[in-house]
Design a protein around this motif. Structure first.
Motif, PDB file in Angstrom:
ATOM      1  N   ARG A  86       0.808  -1.223   0.000  1.00  0.00           N
ATOM      2  CA  ARG A  86       0.000   0.000   0.000  1.00  0.00           C
ATOM      3  C   ARG A  86       0.843   1.275   0.000  1.00  0.00           C
ATOM      4  NH1 ARG A  86      -4.830  -1.633   4.199  1.00  0.00           N
ATOM      5  NH2 ARG A  86      -5.652  -3.329   2.917  1.00  0.00           N
ATOM      6  N   LEU A  87       1.977   1.236   0.678  1.00  0.00           N
ATOM      7  CA  LEU A  87       2.796   2.442   0.787  1.00  0.00           C
ATOM      8  C   LEU A  87       3.843   2.551  -0.306  1.00  0.00           C
ATOM      9  CD1 LEU A  87       3.448   2.553   4.642  1.00  0.00           C
ATOM     10  CD2 LEU A  87       1.759   3.833   3.318  1.00  0.00           C
ATOM     11  N   GLY A  88       4.348   1.435  -0.779  1.00  0.00           N
ATOM     12  CA  GLY A  88       5.440   1.453  -1.735  1.00  0.00           C
ATOM     13  C   GLY A  88       6.770   1.595  -1.012  1.00  0.00           C
ATOM     14  N   GLU A  89       7.830   1.224  -1.696  1.00  0.00           N
ATOM     15  CA  GLU A  89       9.158   1.172  -1.087  1.00  0.00           C
ATOM     16  C   GLU A  89       9.630   2.523  -0.550  1.00  0.00           C
ATOM     17  OE1 GLU A  89      13.687   0.106  -2.444  1.00  0.00           O
ATOM     18  OE2 GLU A  89      12.031  -0.920  -3.465  1.00  0.00           O
ATOM     19  N   ARG A 101       7.925   5.316   0.420  1.00  0.00           N
ATOM     20  CA  ARG A 101       7.188   5.787   1.602  1.00  0.00           C
ATOM     21  C   ARG A 101       7.364   4.851   2.783  1.00  0.00           C
ATOM     22  NH1 ARG A 101       1.225   7.359   0.441  1.00  0.00           N
ATOM     23  NH2 ARG A 101       1.249   5.313  -0.524  1.00  0.00           N
ATOM     24  N   LEU A 102       7.562   3.563   2.526  1.00  0.00           N
ATOM     25  CA  LEU A 102       7.740   2.607   3.612  1.00  0.00           C
ATOM     26  C   LEU A 102       9.000   2.929   4.416  1.00  0.00           C
ATOM     27  CD1 LEU A 102       6.504   0.116   4.924  1.00  0.00           C
ATOM     28  CD2 LEU A 102       7.926  -1.279   3.420  1.00  0.00           C
ATOM     29  N   LYS A 103      10.023   3.453   3.747  1.00  0.00           N
ATOM     30  CA  LYS A 103      11.253   3.803   4.453  1.00  0.00           C
ATOM     31  C   LYS A 103      11.023   4.920   5.475  1.00  0.00           C
ATOM     32  CE  LYS A 103      14.412   2.482   0.725  1.00  0.00           C
ATOM     33  NZ  LYS A 103      14.954   1.286   1.257  1.00  0.00           N
ATOM     34  N   GLU A 104      10.004   5.696   5.292  1.00  0.00           N
ATOM     35  CA  GLU A 104       9.695   6.804   6.210  1.00  0.00           C
ATOM     36  C   GLU A 104       8.649   6.420   7.261  1.00  0.00           C
ATOM     37  OE1 GLU A 104      11.387   9.689   6.081  1.00  0.00           O
ATOM     38  OE2 GLU A 104      12.526   8.806   4.426  1.00  0.00           O
ATOM     39  N   ALA A 105       8.074   5.236   7.141  1.00  0.00           N
ATOM     40  CA  ALA A 105       7.014   4.805   8.054  1.00  0.00           C
ATOM     41  C   ALA A 105       7.605   4.131   9.287  1.00  0.00           C
ATOM     42  CB  ALA A 105       6.072   3.845   7.337  1.00  0.00           C
ATOM     43  N   TYR A 106       6.928   4.293  10.402  1.00  0.00           N
ATOM     44  CA  TYR A 106       7.334   3.627  11.646  1.00  0.00           C
ATOM     45  C   TYR A 106       8.794   3.963  11.993  1.00  0.00           C
ATOM     46  CZ  TYR A 106       3.575   0.929   9.446  1.00  0.00           C
ATOM     47  OH  TYR A 106       2.434   0.562   8.774  1.00  0.00           O
ATOM     48  N   ALA A 107       9.151   5.206  11.817  1.00  0.00           N
ATOM     49  CA  ALA A 107      10.552   5.651  11.898  1.00  0.00           C
ATOM     50  C   ALA A 107      10.946   6.052  13.318  1.00  0.00           C
ATOM     51  CB  ALA A 107      10.785   6.802  10.923  1.00  0.00           C
ATOM     52  N   TRP A 108      10.845   5.126  14.229  1.00  0.00           N
ATOM     53  CA  TRP A 108      11.101   5.445  15.640  1.00  0.00           C
ATOM     54  C   TRP A 108      12.542   5.845  15.893  1.00  0.00           C
ATOM     55  CZ3 TRP A 108       9.088  -0.016  15.997  1.00  0.00           C
ATOM     56  CH2 TRP A 108       7.729  -0.042  15.686  1.00  0.00           C
ATOM     57  N   ARG A 109      13.498   5.120  15.349  1.00  0.00           N
ATOM     58  CA  ARG A 109      14.915   5.437  15.569  1.00  0.00           C
ATOM     59  C   ARG A 109      15.240   6.827  15.038  1.00  0.00           C
ATOM     60  NH1 ARG A 109      18.408   4.542  18.801  1.00  0.00           N
ATOM     61  NH2 ARG A 109      17.991   2.352  18.702  1.00  0.00           N
ATOM     62  N   ASP A 110      14.776   7.132  13.813  1.00  0.00           N
ATOM     63  CA  ASP A 110      15.048   8.451  13.243  1.00  0.00           C
ATOM     64  C   ASP A 110      14.448   9.554  14.107  1.00  0.00           C
ATOM     65  OD1 ASP A 110      16.475   7.356  11.137  1.00  0.00           O
ATOM     66  OD2 ASP A 110      14.836   7.555   9.686  1.00  0.00           O
ATOM     67  N   LEU A 111      13.222   9.347  14.567  1.00  0.00           N
ATOM     68  CA  LEU A 111      12.591  10.350  15.436  1.00  0.00           C
ATOM     69  C   LEU A 111      13.366  10.502  16.736  1.00  0.00           C
ATOM     70  CD1 LEU A 111       8.829   9.545  14.864  1.00  0.00           C
ATOM     71  CD2 LEU A 111       9.960  11.719  14.392  1.00  0.00           C
ATOM     72  N   TRP A 112      13.715   9.378  17.338  1.00  0.00           N
ATOM     73  CA  TRP A 112      14.471   9.426  18.597  1.00  0.00           C
ATOM     74  C   TRP A 112      15.788  10.180  18.400  1.00  0.00           C
ATOM     75  CZ3 TRP A 112      13.143   7.637  23.462  1.00  0.00           C
ATOM     76  CH2 TRP A 112      14.161   7.711  24.415  1.00  0.00           C
ATOM     77  N   ASP A 113      16.506   9.805  17.351  1.00  0.00           N
ATOM     78  CA  ASP A 113      17.808  10.419  17.087  1.00  0.00           C
ATOM     79  C   ASP A 113      17.702  11.909  16.785  1.00  0.00           C
ATOM     80  OD1 ASP A 113      19.023   7.966  17.546  1.00  0.00           O
ATOM     81  OD2 ASP A 113      19.380   7.546  15.413  1.00  0.00           O
ATOM     82  N   SER A 114      16.557  12.357  16.280  1.00  0.00           N
ATOM     83  CA  SER A 114      16.369  13.773  15.987  1.00  0.00           C
ATOM     84  C   SER A 114      16.132  14.595  17.252  1.00  0.00           C
ATOM     85  CB  SER A 114      15.176  13.973  15.035  1.00  0.00           C
ATOM     86  OG  SER A 114      13.940  13.900  15.754  1.00  0.00           O
ATOM     87  N   GLY A 115      15.836  13.898  18.354  1.00  0.00           N
ATOM     88  CA  GLY A 115      15.523  14.600  19.594  1.00  0.00           C
ATOM     89  C   GLY A 115      14.043  14.891  19.759  1.00  0.00           C
ATOM     90  N   ALA A 116      13.231  14.348  18.871  1.00  0.00           N
ATOM     91  CA  ALA A 116      11.782  14.567  18.964  1.00  0.00           C
ATOM     92  C   ALA A 116      11.230  13.934  20.237  1.00  0.00           C
ATOM     93  CB  ALA A 116      11.084  13.953  17.745  1.00  0.00           C
TER      94      ALA A 116
END
Length: 156
Positions: free
Chosen positions: A24-27, A29-44
């Motif tokens: 449904r998302l495609g490759e 957009r899927l890379k940006e989905a459920y992006a917990w590590r990236d969010l954590w690392d950003s300080g969000a």
């Protein structure tokens, strides 16, 4: 993080969506989905919940999903973003401190510290060291609310 947004995350969505999200998302957009590590690392700021009744409503499954990102039978797709998992301390913080922050109660809730209110659940497995497969099958052995034991299965 730059926007000051609090990301409300329900980690079980990643394991519940595992079998249909890629198509449904495609490759890309899927890379940006459920992006917990990236969010954590950003300080969000990140808060986690169970999204009941959409999901099962079990915080152990949320913890498992955030740290392991496999379905409950141990399967994860080849491109399922396993690099986006959180460490166990990070996942615990997202489920506790992060949620307290999201409701503007982090001064008096969210972690165990003198002067803070605490409701505590004790589980049959040590969530910080147990094999991943044991996390969702653990069960509560004690619950403390407001300093009082309200559930105790140790003697049963």
């Amino acid at each position: 993080a730059k926007l000051g947004v609090i990301a409300s995350m329900q980690p079980s969505h990643a394991i519940g969506d595992l079998f249909f999200a890629p198509a449904r998302l495609g490759e890309a957009r899927l890379k940006e989905a459920y992006a917990w590590r990236d969010l954590w690392d950003s300080g969000a700021h990140m808060a986690a919940g169970t999204d009941a009744p959409v999901e099962k409503g079990d915080p152990l499954i949320e913890f498992y999903a955030a740290t392991y990102r496999h379905d409950l039978k141990g399967y994860a797709g080849a491109d399922w973003g396993l690099d986006e998992t959180l460490t166990r301390p990070q996942a615990l913080a997202m489920l506790t401190k992060g949620s307290a922050y999201a409701v503007f109660r982090d001064k008096d809730l969210g972690d165990l510290a003198p002067g803070k209110a605490a409701d505590i659940s004790v589980f049959s497995a040590d969530l910080m060291t147990a094999p991943f497969a044991e996390i969702p099958t653990a069960h509560a052995v004690m619950t403390i609310v407001g300093g009082r034991i309200v559930y105790d299965a140790r003697g049963k």
